[in-house]
Structure formats: structure tokens, C-alpha cells
Design an enzyme around this catalytic site. Structure first.
Site, short mmCIF file in Angstrom:
data_model
loop_
_atom_site.label_atom_id
_atom_site.label_comp_id
_atom_site.label_asym_id
_atom_site.label_seq_id
_atom_site.Cartn_x
_atom_site.Cartn_y
_atom_site.Cartn_z
N GLU A 173 -86.65 39.16 -56.06
CA GLU A 173 -87.84 39.07 -55.63
C GLU A 173 -88.34 39.73 -54.47
O GLU A 173 -89.43 40.55 -54.38
CB GLU A 173 -88.29 37.38 -55.28
CG GLU A 173 -88.15 36.55 -56.59
CD GLU A 173 -86.75 35.93 -56.97
OE1 GLU A 173 -86.83 35.15 -57.89
OE2 GLU A 173 -86.13 36.24 -56.17
N HIS A 227 -88.63 23.68 -57.42
CA HIS A 227 -89.55 24.73 -58.09
C HIS A 227 -90.98 24.10 -57.83
O HIS A 227 -91.86 24.87 -58.60
CB HIS A 227 -88.98 24.57 -59.32
CG HIS A 227 -87.85 25.45 -59.52
ND1 HIS A 227 -86.57 25.25 -58.82
CD2 HIS A 227 -87.47 26.43 -60.37
CE1 HIS A 227 -85.65 26.07 -59.15
NE2 HIS A 227 -86.06 26.65 -60.13
N HIS A 284 -87.46 53.36 -29.24
CA HIS A 284 -86.22 53.26 -29.57
C HIS A 284 -85.74 54.84 -29.55
O HIS A 284 -85.75 55.52 -30.34
CB HIS A 284 -85.88 52.84 -30.94
CG HIS A 284 -86.47 51.29 -31.12
ND1 HIS A 284 -87.80 50.92 -31.09
CD2 HIS A 284 -85.82 50.05 -31.20
CE1 HIS A 284 -87.74 49.40 -31.11
NE2 HIS A 284 -86.61 49.19 -31.35
N HIS A 302 -80.64 51.83 -27.76
CA HIS A 302 -81.10 51.42 -29.00
C HIS A 302 -82.65 51.24 -28.99
O HIS A 302 -83.48 51.70 -29.51
CB HIS A 302 -80.22 50.28 -29.89
CG HIS A 302 -80.67 49.96 -31.08
ND1 HIS A 302 -80.66 50.24 -32.02
CD2 HIS A 302 -82.00 49.03 -31.21
CE1 HIS A 302 -81.25 49.88 -33.26
NE2 HIS A 302 -82.12 48.94 -32.68
#
Length: 661
Positions: free
Chosen positions: A406, A468, A26, A260
Site C-alpha cells: 500500500e 478490517h 544537511h 549529517h
């Protein structure tokens, strides 16, 4: 041209040459952000190229890890053990210069980066660790922990959700020694970001509590220097420096996605060199640049010398604190043989509750332990009692409110662990481990001992329903190389899981129950083997009953039922497949004798992990669908997790063997 600007151009050309030689990489960010990297290394970053692990060094994280050649070029110029040959071997097998920075492979690389946004989370973790250790050990006139964390990102890191999570947390925590350099070039792989990322980052970061500084031209070293000085002057909040750059600056492909993620080609490389009036041979550094950068690197060694002198005085003034500091940095090594109380359980109990008590007992002998949760500590039972919460007003707190973040939590914990001096535990419900998979994978890839406590481990969650109730998560984590996954059946196995986690260098996931489980007479420290005989029969068993967690109770119940019919069963607890597979063939054959072909494997989760142990004639009782909402006891019966079903499957396995002959 000044030697500073010539050094910037050297970084650009070295990066472009290495990428072209590898025919992979890159180049755009390496060329466009080269002034940012140079200014940081030359005038701000405290480092010791002779001692890359010096404890009080500033940390630099290249969150935009695809720009790895930018970092390797900087390390090469500033004296680190990255040679010309290493640059020429960019992206080649076993080189020091892999495609994305890898922790432990290259001196000066603080963390493995590449998955965008992970590095941002790591940097926040570094800043948390610095603030916590500084509060514990610094005294007036003795700032023995006193360093900054710098992180370089691009547009992609801020588009990722983890970037928002991590930066929001950093702002709320007022981490004033965290400085983000944002290489804003408005280009990603697919092109311009005008249809994907049109928000105003300055407003966003200001709203998150950051100091916002702008540099309109990333090629302006004077402006970059002023911005960094301004960022360092405000320790009340983290700072972002928005650097407007041109991707692939100076090349024919500048300001386009073409530069890129692919080499620019020999002809374009030639034209780029013409733009910068570059006449050196490939991979050669001009002598004045070499001398200039090494003079800077040599001068920076003085910072370490001064710190060593400071620490000597600190030892004389505060000998107890200095000794404690050294223990933090060297790592505590608890003598678990003196902690037999970890295995004392006298009544049925959820393993999450057992784990909470065990963790708190361990924290008494590991004062460098921190524990955090994604807003679930009251349920996961991972709060370190009486040790406060880390906050802008209490940097000594050992618990961390991560909020409902999380993914960032996992990445931040990786940074805390990588910083040195601390051990970290984080927790959430097991079904939400999906949200943190990227960070868990990076823990395993870097082989760092972050401990993940995952509670509410099965359909035993009950009424909360399938959203859950984890089903596929165990096999997902077990598939990650270098990650230990423990699912203990009772308190004693939970203690063994924690001992394993705290005495080995790899990361561990400890998966715990919401519901009460019985304490089994035969369980305990043997769980460190990963799999062992929990409840045996006389003589050679007719059938093996193998399980984990709450399903061990079903196996022991089925064993009693089978005995009444004259069938001998052996119950094998398999809390950690990864540890069991490390054992000798002799041990594994002892626990699971090959001649005993009748087997039943039981786990209230996906069945995919179990066919290795059930083998040709065995049966597997597992989940093949998602769960549903109902009381836990009803759910286990509904999905066939009963001792009667285990006994039935044992007889079926024996029948399969007889009829196959």
C-alpha cells in the site's frame, strides 16, 4: 585540477555555505555525493534548462531530500532559474530553495521529497509511466517517449519499508530505464549503521531482479561514468549503482554523524575550504566552472531540438497517433454532461460496485487512465475491464498489480501522475489507508489529482472484525489539507464523487461500501457541493438529520418516524465536508439554517469531525470504540446505528433546546 573536479568542489562549497548561512540543513550528503550529482548532470541527464518541463527529459529524483542544497547547487550551475540570491536564501520564507525540494516551487524539481523512501516510489512511478507511454506511442524509428529516470538515495531510504516495497515492485516489473544511485556512507543522524542496517544491499537488490554495480570511491568520476554507462546498457532490469562515499568528505567532521544534519560551523567551513584550496568569495562560482557547466547545459539543448524534429516527422508519418499523444499530454477533459448514464441506478447496490461501473465508463473517454490495486481489485471493483495488466510482457496494460504494497503504491502513483500524460487511480480497503498515509499526504502537499478508492468503509465490513473495520480513518484523511474525502450514500453520489475527482486538480479519496445501499430519490449531481438537502420537509424543519454513506438510510427512515409524531425533519447528505466548506455562507446557511439548532449527525466512524455541524444542542451518533466481528446488520444494531436511535436522538436534541431556556 580538472575543471570537472573543480565543478564538484564548487557544488560542495556552495552547499556548505548556504547551509551555514541558513544555520540549518544537511551538509554531509551534499559534500559527499557532489561527484555523483555532477557526473549525472554533466554526462548523462538529458534536460533543457530553458524548458524544464520538456516532455522527453530524463527525470531526476533526489529521494534523500534532506540533501536539497546538492540539487539547488546543480540547478544553479547548469542554467536553471536558481540564482546566487536563491542559494543565499536557502530555507528562508518564500524562497525557491526550501529545506526539502518542493514540487512546483523550483524549476528542475520533479517531486517533493524528504520523507525517506517516498522519492524512490515516485521514481518507480516515473519509470512505469515512461514504459507505458512508450508502448502506446513509439513506432519503429520514432522513439518519441524515450527517457531514463535517475534517483539518488542514501542508507535511510533503503531502511524505510517503502523503499523495499518500491524496489521489489520495480524489479518484478523489469523497469530497465530506472537507475538508482545509492550514496552509501554508512551514517545516519544517530551515528553509524552497524547496529541498524547490516544487510548486504547488493545481494538484496540482486535477489529483487536488479543489475548491481559498485563504485568503490564516489570521488572517482571516471568510475561513476563507467557505472552509469553500464547501467544504461541493460534495459532488461533496473540498475542500482552502490557508490561508496564519505559523508562530509574534506571537512573536519567527515565520516561522522556530526556533519549529517547540522551546519558544520564557521571554523569547520573555513577548514573545509582550505582542504579544497578554495579562495572564492562566498557564493561565487569560478569563471572556468561557470563557463564549463553552461557549455554543457547549452549543448544539452540540442537533445530537445532533435526531439522536436523527430516529433514533426512523427506527426507526418503517424498523424492520428501524434494527435492522440498530444491529447494524453494536454489531458483529457471529458464532457460529463453527455454521460447521464453515470447516474442511472435502479436497485440497491454496494457503492464499490457502482464505483466500478462508473470508473469503467469514464475510462472509455479517458484512454490515458490507469488503475491499480494493492492486490484487491476483485474486491474494490477498480479493474478497467478488457484493458489488460501492465507487465514486462504487456506495457500497454492499463491496470497495475501493485502487490500487497500500500505505501509504495501511493508513492508510485504520485510518480505516475507527476510524469505527465496519465491519470491514475489506486485502491485498497479503507482500513489499510493507514499504510499509505505518507503517500496520500504527499499527493495533497503537491496538489496532484491522484484518486484513492477506499472500499469496505465501516463496521459494515462485518465478520472480518475490527482489524478490517475502519473507525478513525475518515477523520484522519479529513484532517489532511487539500485532500477531498467523499463518502457517498448511493450510486449517484458515487458518480458525483468521480466527476469531482476527474475535474479538479487536488487529490481525492472516494470511500465506498461493501454492503448494498438503497438508491435515494433526491441524490445526484448536487453531491458536488459536498453537502445538500437530500429529503426535505414542508416549512421550516424542527430538526436536521445529517449523515454520510450508509447512514443516510437511517436518517431517511428516522424522518418518516418523526413525521408520524408531527415533527418535521430535513435530511442533509454530507458526502464531502471539504467541498461543502468551499460553498458560500449563504448556501451553507440554506442547507443548515442557523436557527434550526436541533440536529443529529450520524456516521459509523469517529465522532470528532461532527461537532462543527451538531453545534451546541445537537447529538452525534458515531463510533467511540473499535468494532467487533459479527454480521453487518447485527453490528449496526449493536452500536446504535438504527433509525429508531436517530429519531430518539432527534427528540433528545429538541428536549435539550427546550430545557436550556
Amino acid at each position: 585540477m580538472s575543471v570537472a573536479n573543480k565543478s564538484v568542489d564548487t557544488i560542495r562549497i556552495l552547499s556548505a555555505e548556504a547551509i551555514q548561512r541558513a544555520n540549518s540543513g544537511h551538509p554531509g550528503i551534499c559534500i559527499g555525493a557532489a561527484p555523483i550529482g555532477y557526473e549525472l548532470f554533466a554526462d548523462f541527464l538529458n534536460f533543457s534548462y530553458k524548458n524544464p518541463k520538456w516532455e522527453n527529459r530524463d527525470r531526476f529524483v533526489l529521494s534523500a531530500g534532506h540533501g536539497s542544497m546538492l540539487l539547488y547547487s546543480l540547478l544553479h550551475l547548469f542554467g536553471y532559474d536558481v540564482t546566487k540570491e536563491d542559494l543565499m536564501n536557502f530555507r528562508q520564507l518564500n524562497s525557491k530553495t526550501p529545506g526539502h525540494p518542493e514540487y512546483g516551487r523550483t524549476d528542475g524539481v520533479e517531486t517533493s521529497t524528504g520523507p525517506l523512501g517516498q522519492g524512490l516510489g515516485n521514481a518507480v512511478g516515473f519509470a512505469v509511466a515512461e514504459a507505458h507511454l512508450a508502448a502506446l506511442f513509439n513506432r519503429p524509428g520514432f522513439p518519441v517517449v524515450n527517457h531514463f529516470t535517475y534517483v539518488l538515495c542514501g542508507d535511510g531510504c533503503l531502511e524505510e519499508g517503502i523503499g523495499y516495497e518500491a524496489c521489489s515492485f520495480a524489479g518484478a516489473q523489469k523497469l530497465g530505464k530506472l537507475i538508482l544511485l545509492y550514496d552509501k556512507n554508512d551514517i545516519t543522524i544517530e551515528g553509524r549503521i552497524n547496529t541498524t542496517f547490516t544487510e548486504d544491499p547488493a545481494t538484496r537488490f540482486a535477489a529483487q531482479g536488479w543489475q548491481v554495480i559498485r563504485v568503490d570511491d564516489a570521488n572517482n568520476l571516471t568510475a561513476l561514468k563507467a557505472a552509469l554507462n553500464r547501467a544504461k546498457s541493460d534495459l532488461t532490469r533496473p540498475s542500482i549503482i552502490i557508490c561508496r562515499s564519505v559523508i562530509g568528505y574534506g571537512s573536519p567532521l567527515a565520516d561522522s554523524a556530526d556533519v549529517h544534519g547540522a551546519p558544520m560551523g564557521e571554523e569547520n567551513l573555513k577548514k573545509t575550504k582550505e582542504f579544497f584550496n578554495w579562495t572564492e568569495e562566498p557564493f561565487c562560482v569560478p569563471e572556468d566552472v561557470k563557463e564549463h557547466c553552461m557549455q554543457i547545459a547549452e549543448a544539452k539543448l540540442e537533445a530537445e531540438n532533435e526531439w522536436n524534429k523527430l516529433f514533426e516527422k512523427y506527426q507526418r508519418e503517424y498523424p492520428d497517433l501524434a494527435e492522440r499523444y498530444r491529447k494524453f499530454m494536454d489531458g483529457f477533459d471529458p464532457d460529463f454532461s453527455d454521460m447521464q448514464e453515470l447516474f442511472n441506478f435502479d436497485k440497491p447496490e454496494a457503492t464499490r460496485a457502482s464505483g466500478g461501473r462508473i470508473l469503467n465508463r469514464i475510462s472509455d473517454v479517458m484512454p490515458n487512465l490507469m488503475s491499480g490495486s494493492a492486490d484487491l481489485a476483485p474486491s474494490t471493483k477498480t479493474e478497467l475491464k478488457g484493458k489488460g495488466y501492465f507487465s514486462p510482457d504487456n506495457r500497454e496494460g492499463c491496470n497495475i498489480h501493485f502487490g500487497i504494497r500500500e505505501h509504495a503504491m501511493a508513492a508510485i502513483c504520485n510518480g505516475i501522475q507527476l510524469h505527465g500524460g496519465l491519470r491514475i487511480v489506486c485502491s485498497t480497503f479503507f482500513s489499510f489507508s493507514d499504510y499509505m498515509k505518507g503517500g496520500i499526504r504527499m499527493s495533497a502537499l503537491m496538489n496532484i489529482p491522484v484518486i484513492y478508492v477506499m472500499t469496505h468503509d465501516s463496521i459494515g465490513v462485518g465478520e472480518d472484525g475490527p482489524t478490517h473495520q475502519p473507525v478513525e480513518q475518515l477523520i484522519a484523511l479529513r484532517s489532511i489539507p487539500n485532500l477531498k474525502v467523499f463518502r457517498p450514500c448511493d450510486g449517484k453520489e458515487t458518480a458525483a464523487a468521480y466527476i469531482s475527482a476527474f475535474t479538479q486538480s487536488s487529490p481525492t479519496a472516494i470511500v465506498l461500501s461493501r454492503q448494498n445501499l438503497p438508491q435515494h430519490e433526491g441524490s445526484g449531481i448536487k453531491a458536488l457541493t459536498g453537502g445538500y438537502i437530500l429529503d426535505d420537509c414542508e416549512g421550516t424543519p424542527d430538526v436536521l438529520l445529517i449523515g454520510t454513506g450508509s447512514e443516510i438510510e437511517l436518517c431517511t427512515g428516522a424522518k418518516e418516524m418523526l413525521a408520524k409524531e408531527g415533527l418535521r425533519a430535513r435530511v442533509v447528505s454530507m458526502p464531502c465536508m471539504e467541498e461543502f466548506e468551499k460553498q458560500t455562507d449563504e448556501y451553507k446557511d440554506y442547507v443548515l439554517p442557523k436557527p434550526v439548532k436541533a440536529r443529529v449527525c450520524v456516521e459509523a466512524a469517529s465522532h470528532f469531525a461532527w461537532y462543527k455541524y451538531s453545534r451546541d444542542f445537537g447529538e452525534v451518533i458515531a463510533m467511540e470504540t473499535f468494532g467487533t466481528s459479527a454480521p453487518a446488520k447485527e453490528l449496526f444494531e449493536h452500536y446504535g446505528f438504527t433509525k429508531e436511535k436517530v429519531a430518539e436522538k432527534a427528540k433528545m436534541s429538541l428536549y435539550n433546546i427546550r430545557t436550556s431556556k
